[in-house]
Design a protein around this motif. Structure first.
Motif, PDB file in Angstrom:
ATOM      1  N   ARG A 157       3.928   1.896   7.586  1.00 30.26           N
ATOM      2  CA  ARG A 157       5.272   2.204   7.055  1.00 30.26           C
ATOM      3  C   ARG A 157       5.474   1.570   5.690  1.00 30.26           C
ATOM      4  O   ARG A 157       6.070   2.176   4.800  1.00 30.26           O
ATOM      5  CB  ARG A 157       6.364   1.682   7.994  1.00 30.26           C
ATOM      6  CG  ARG A 157       6.615   2.553   9.187  1.00 30.26           C
ATOM      7  CD  ARG A 157       7.756   2.030  10.024  1.00 30.26           C
ATOM      8  NE  ARG A 157       9.034   2.521   9.501  1.00 30.26           N
ATOM      9  CZ  ARG A 157      10.202   2.211  10.021  1.00 30.26           C
ATOM     10  NH1 ARG A 157      10.292   1.410  11.060  1.00 30.26           N
ATOM     11  NH2 ARG A 157      11.303   2.704   9.496  1.00 30.26           N
ATOM     12  N   SER A 158       4.987   0.352   5.525  1.00 26.37           N
ATOM     13  CA  SER A 158       5.215  -0.369   4.269  1.00 26.37           C
ATOM     14  C   SER A 158       4.434   0.223   3.104  1.00 26.37           C
ATOM     15  O   SER A 158       4.766  -0.033   1.947  1.00 26.37           O
ATOM     16  CB  SER A 158       4.877  -1.853   4.429  1.00 26.37           C
ATOM     17  OG  SER A 158       3.478  -2.044   4.468  1.00 26.37           O
ATOM     18  N   THR A 159       3.409   1.012   3.403  1.00 29.94           N
ATOM     19  CA  THR A 159       2.585   1.581   2.327  1.00 29.94           C
ATOM     20  C   THR A 159       2.992   3.009   1.959  1.00 29.94           C
ATOM     21  O   THR A 159       2.347   3.619   1.107  1.00 29.94           O
ATOM     22  CB  THR A 159       1.087   1.567   2.710  1.00 29.94           C
ATOM     23  OG1 THR A 159       0.892   2.379   3.868  1.00 29.94           O
ATOM     24  CG2 THR A 159       0.597   0.155   2.975  1.00 29.94           C
ATOM     25  N   LEU A 160       4.049   3.527   2.583  1.00 25.23           N
ATOM     26  CA  LEU A 160       4.485   4.883   2.248  1.00 25.23           C
ATOM     27  C   LEU A 160       4.922   4.960   0.788  1.00 25.23           C
ATOM     28  O   LEU A 160       5.633   4.085   0.299  1.00 25.23           O
ATOM     29  CB  LEU A 160       5.648   5.310   3.153  1.00 25.23           C
ATOM     30  CG  LEU A 160       5.286   5.602   4.609  1.00 25.23           C
ATOM     31  CD1 LEU A 160       6.556   5.846   5.415  1.00 25.23           C
ATOM     32  CD2 LEU A 160       4.343   6.769   4.715  1.00 25.23           C
ATOM     33  N   ASP A 161       4.474   6.003   0.113  1.00 23.51           N
ATOM     34  CA  ASP A 161       4.800   6.196  -1.296  1.00 23.51           C
ATOM     35  C   ASP A 161       6.091   7.004  -1.389  1.00 23.51           C
ATOM     36  O   ASP A 161       6.117   8.197  -1.068  1.00 23.51           O
ATOM     37  CB  ASP A 161       3.652   6.923  -2.006  1.00 23.51           C
ATOM     38  CG  ASP A 161       3.799   6.919  -3.500  1.00 23.51           C
ATOM     39  OD1 ASP A 161       4.936   6.772  -3.998  1.00 23.51           O
ATOM     40  OD2 ASP A 161       2.765   7.068  -4.187  1.00 23.51           O
ATOM     41  N   HIS A 162       7.150   6.364  -1.852  1.00 23.64           N
ATOM     42  CA  HIS A 162       8.480   6.974  -1.865  1.00 23.64           C
ATOM     43  C   HIS A 162       8.652   8.036  -2.948  1.00 23.64           C
ATOM     44  O   HIS A 162       9.698   8.680  -2.993  1.00 23.64           O
ATOM     45  CB  HIS A 162       9.547   5.890  -2.013  1.00 23.64           C
ATOM     46  CG  HIS A 162       9.635   5.001  -0.815  1.00 23.64           C
ATOM     47  ND1 HIS A 162      10.817   4.522  -0.344  1.00 23.64           N
ATOM     48  CD2 HIS A 162       8.685   4.507   0.020  1.00 23.64           C
ATOM     49  CE1 HIS A 162      10.600   3.768   0.731  1.00 23.64           C
ATOM     50  NE2 HIS A 162       9.319   3.743   0.955  1.00 23.64           N
TER      51      HIS A 162
END
Length: 125
Positions: A64-69
């Protein structure tokens, strides 16, 4: 193969992996820990179940923390990861095998989708 050689091989595989391969390794690790948690549930080994589910939860948090927004699809991935995480919590708190199976199903689907994306990228689209 002796354990120290295996550890060196695994460490080298991680250090030389592409970001896409690292993501695949995270999915595989989450699946492995869920399977191990399921076996611990069957043996009523609550300590091991807790340990393995916490490891799987940590992997989902990392994904989740590595999702590219910058890509709109990140919100869809985030919702799926949130659901998986909630199912892992449910499995751990209530020793719920069905919740664990739900989480595993989604993790496998995400992994399989990721593998397909990697394959398509290797082929150039």
């Amino acid at each position: 193969m002796d354990p120290s050689a295996l550890n060196a091989y695994q460490r080298n595989a991680i250090l030389t992996a592409s970001p896409a391969e690292l993501t695949l390794m995270l999915y595989e690790g989450a699946i492995k820990f869920c399977n191990m948690a399921g076996m611990a549930m069957e043996k009523e080994d609550f300590e091991k179940r807790n340990t393995f589910l916490k490891k799987a939860q940590a992997i989902i948090v990392e994904l989740r923390s590595t999702l590219d927004h910058k890509y709109p699809v990140w919100e869809d991935f985030d919702r799926v990861y949130e659901f998986i995480h909630s199912q892992l919590l449910e499995a751990n708190i209530h020793n719920d095998k069905d919740a664990l199976e739900n989480a595993l199903q989604y993790i496998r689907e995400m992994r399989d989708t990721w593998k397909e994306v990697m394959r398509l990228n290797r082929q150039g689209g």
